[in-house]
Design a protein around this motif. Structure first.
Motif, PDB file in Angstrom:
ATOM      1  N   ARG A  78      47.674  35.376  32.701  1.00 58.43           N
ATOM      2  CA  ARG A  78      48.516  34.144  32.082  1.00 58.43           C
ATOM      3  C   ARG A  78      48.940  34.281  30.500  1.00 58.43           C
ATOM      4  O   ARG A  78      49.883  33.663  30.756  1.00 58.43           O
ATOM      5  CB  ARG A  78      46.873  33.266  31.579  1.00 58.43           C
TER       6      ARG A  78
ATOM      7  N   ARG B 244      55.303  33.570  41.892  1.00 60.36           N
ATOM      8  CA  ARG B 244      55.189  32.783  41.775  1.00 60.36           C
ATOM      9  C   ARG B 244      53.563  33.117  42.252  1.00 60.36           C
ATOM     10  O   ARG B 244      52.209  32.314  42.453  1.00 60.36           O
ATOM     11  CB  ARG B 244      55.696  31.808  41.943  1.00 60.36           C
ATOM     12  N   LYS B 245      53.954  33.736  43.994  1.00 58.09           N
ATOM     13  CA  LYS B 245      52.597  33.713  45.028  1.00 58.09           C
ATOM     14  C   LYS B 245      51.000  34.517  43.554  1.00 58.09           C
ATOM     15  O   LYS B 245      50.125  34.514  43.489  1.00 58.09           O
ATOM     16  CB  LYS B 245      52.888  34.700  45.898  1.00 58.09           C
ATOM     17  N   SER B 246      52.409  35.475  42.979  1.00 57.19           N
ATOM     18  CA  SER B 246      50.732  36.597  42.472  1.00 57.19           C
ATOM     19  C   SER B 246      49.559  35.714  41.149  1.00 57.19           C
ATOM     20  O   SER B 246      48.825  35.451  40.958  1.00 57.19           O
ATOM     21  CB  SER B 246      51.390  37.529  41.615  1.00 57.19           C
ATOM     22  N   LEU B 247      50.659  34.279  40.435  1.00 56.46           N
ATOM     23  CA  LEU B 247      50.499  33.745  39.702  1.00 56.46           C
ATOM     24  C   LEU B 247      48.997  32.766  40.080  1.00 56.46           C
ATOM     25  O   LEU B 247      47.922  31.942  39.775  1.00 56.46           O
ATOM     26  CB  LEU B 247      50.814  33.020  38.865  1.00 56.46           C
ATOM     27  N   GLU B 248      49.542  32.280  41.549  1.00 57.45           N
ATOM     28  CA  GLU B 248      48.730  31.727  42.499  1.00 57.45           C
ATOM     29  C   GLU B 248      47.527  31.374  42.674  1.00 57.45           C
ATOM     30  O   GLU B 248      46.187  31.361  42.610  1.00 57.45           O
ATOM     31  CB  GLU B 248      49.747  30.467  43.493  1.00 57.45           C
ATOM     32  N   TYR B 249      47.405  33.265  42.690  1.00 52.58           N
ATOM     33  CA  TYR B 249      46.638  34.032  43.573  1.00 52.58           C
ATOM     34  C   TYR B 249      45.448  34.379  42.209  1.00 52.58           C
ATOM     35  O   TYR B 249      44.187  34.445  42.010  1.00 52.58           O
ATOM     36  CB  TYR B 249      46.147  34.791  45.010  1.00 52.58           C
TER      37      TYR B 249
ATOM     38  N   ASP C 182      49.915  35.809  51.941  1.00 51.29           N
ATOM     39  CA  ASP C 182      49.040  35.110  51.750  1.00 51.29           C
ATOM     40  C   ASP C 182      47.866  36.364  51.680  1.00 51.29           C
ATOM     41  O   ASP C 182      47.168  36.053  50.599  1.00 51.29           O
ATOM     42  CB  ASP C 182      48.456  33.133  51.717  1.00 51.29           C
TER      43      ASP C 182
ATOM     44  N   ASP D  63      59.250  34.927  43.828  1.00 51.37           N
ATOM     45  CA  ASP D  63      58.724  34.219  44.805  1.00 51.37           C
ATOM     46  C   ASP D  63      57.407  35.182  44.421  1.00 51.37           C
ATOM     47  O   ASP D  63      56.757  34.413  44.353  1.00 51.37           O
ATOM     48  CB  ASP D  63      59.351  34.699  46.320  1.00 51.37           C
TER      49      ASP D  63
ATOM     50  N   ALA E 161      45.058  32.156  40.008  1.00 52.13           N
ATOM     51  CA  ALA E 161      44.110  31.112  39.414  1.00 52.13           C
ATOM     52  C   ALA E 161      42.716  30.815  40.400  1.00 52.13           C
ATOM     53  O   ALA E 161      42.011  30.152  40.444  1.00 52.13           O
ATOM     54  CB  ALA E 161      45.618  29.863  39.301  1.00 52.13           C
ATOM     55  N   LEU E 162      43.651  30.883  42.111  1.00 52.20           N
ATOM     56  CA  LEU E 162      42.770  30.415  42.674  1.00 52.20           C
ATOM     57  C   LEU E 162      41.664  31.572  42.501  1.00 52.20           C
ATOM     58  O   LEU E 162      40.332  30.970  43.306  1.00 52.20           O
ATOM     59  CB  LEU E 162      43.138  30.992  44.318  1.00 52.20           C
TER      60      LEU E 162
END
Ligand code: ADP
Ligand code: MG
Length: 325
Positions: free
Chosen positions: A146, A96-101, A276, A93, A103-104
């Motif tokens: 990445r 995943r959230k770290s990679l999402e942020y 978040d 979890d 990219a964001l």
């Protein structure tokens, strides 16, 4: 951050004057490198007590999985071996959230900054000097989220990489602790992990939970008061953990330069999830005023209060909705 926010409501074991008596239990412990305060109210004292203990147990459990300080945690093993088979759902979890942020935020949020923090640590603590530009440049080659691979049942880091979840795991733990208390039947509670706060229900069964946002340059003063009922309020700031007396090196790193981010001195994010909001606060701190405001504006339900180096306060359009007049 520790001490930044002071919960305005002092609670003891207070049966309040409601239709059914409400028992409030407030306790603190140390976990995840900070002081964790949990307040829970319930119709019976025993439930409130058990809820606070369950919230603390969740912090300890998550810290044992996610801390980069421990060699035996999942993160410790991943950092040492560069790969980890059979990761827990909790680690997945967080990654995943770290990679999402990552990219964001266009790379401003990057959990692979750990080697830079270790370089700072070694330089100031052991060598008693700042790292050289060359040392920073060389270390920065290992930084790039990445290169993390989240495969089927195995996580791999790039060569020489190490991660830190210090910018996100506390928010995750705040959410989880609150959810555990809710599942036990507690409706009114507040979790404060060193200023990373989320609350539900009402304080003492009557009014909104409030937090005061302390003035980062004057601890006796506060900037505003925020209603945090059913809301997460999280802050990232530079003003506590410096490595050097000139306050140039602190614990939030700009992954593009390898040096600490300096445009802002404080970022407070409010929104539905502490998870978040934590990642967002660190991202915005690195991005600075203009890009940071834009990122917050692109995320539904999140608002921010940013303080620049010249001590000006900047709010996103919807922030005032959560403030006391
Ligand atoms: P605090 O932990 O002091 O409340 P933050 O939530 O901003 O403040 O987290 C800071 C921590 O985040 C650092 O100690 C480090 O572990 C990690 N970190 C530092 N720079 C970055 C970055 N650019 N991206 C992601 N995590 C970071
Ligand atoms: Mg954070």
């Amino acid at each position: 951050m520790r001490n930044l926010i002071l919960a305005l409501l002092a609670c003891g074991l207070i049966p309040t004057a409601c239709t059914a008596p409400l028992y409030t239990v407030a306790r603190s412990t140390e976990s995840m490198g900070t002081v964790v305060n949990v307040t829970a109210a319930a119709g019976n004292e025993e439930l409130a007590e058990r809820a606070v203990e369950a919230a603390f147990a969740e912090f300890r459990r998550l810290d044992a999985l996610l801390s980069h300080y421990s060699d035996s945690s999942e993160v410790g093993r991943l950092n040492r071996e560069g790969r980890l088979a059979g990761p827990s759902a909790e680690l997945q979890d967080n990654l995943r959230k770290s990679l999402e942020y990552g990219a964001l935020s266009g790379g401003a949020f990057d959990i692979t900054v750990q080697p830079i923090l270790e370089l700072y640590d070694r330089s100031f603590r052991e060598l008693k000097r700042a790292p050289t530009d060359e040392e920073v440049r060389r270390t920065l080659r290992r930084v790039d989220y990445r290169r993390i691979q989240l495969g089927e049942g195995v996580i791999r880091l790039g060569p020489g990489q190490k991660i830190t979840l210090g910018g996100i795991a506390k928010g995750y733990a705040v959410d989880r602790a609150l959810e555990i208390m809710r599942a036990m039947g507690v409706r009114d509670a507040l979790v404060d992990a060193g200023g990373d706060i989320r609350a539900m229900g009402r304080a003492e069964g009557r009014r909104d939970w409030l937090v005061a946002l302390r003035n980062p340059r004057d601890p006796r003063d506060f900037i505003t008061r925020i209603r945090c009922t059913d809301l997460a309020v999280l802050t990232s700031g530079d003003y506590e953990r410096y490595y050097d007396p000139d306050r140039k090196f602190h614990h939030i790193i700009n992954p593009l330069t390898g040096y600490s981010a300096t445009e802002l001195i404080s970022v407070t994010i409010v929104g539905p999830a502490a998870f978040d909001a934590d990642a967002l606060a660190t991202s915005v701190f690195v991005l600075g005023l203009e890009k940071g405001m834009k990122l917050i504006g692109s995320l539904k339900g999140y608002e921010g209060l940013l303080i620049t180096h010249d001590r000006r306060i900047h709010r996103t359009a919807g922030f005032t909705r959560y403030e006391l007049p």
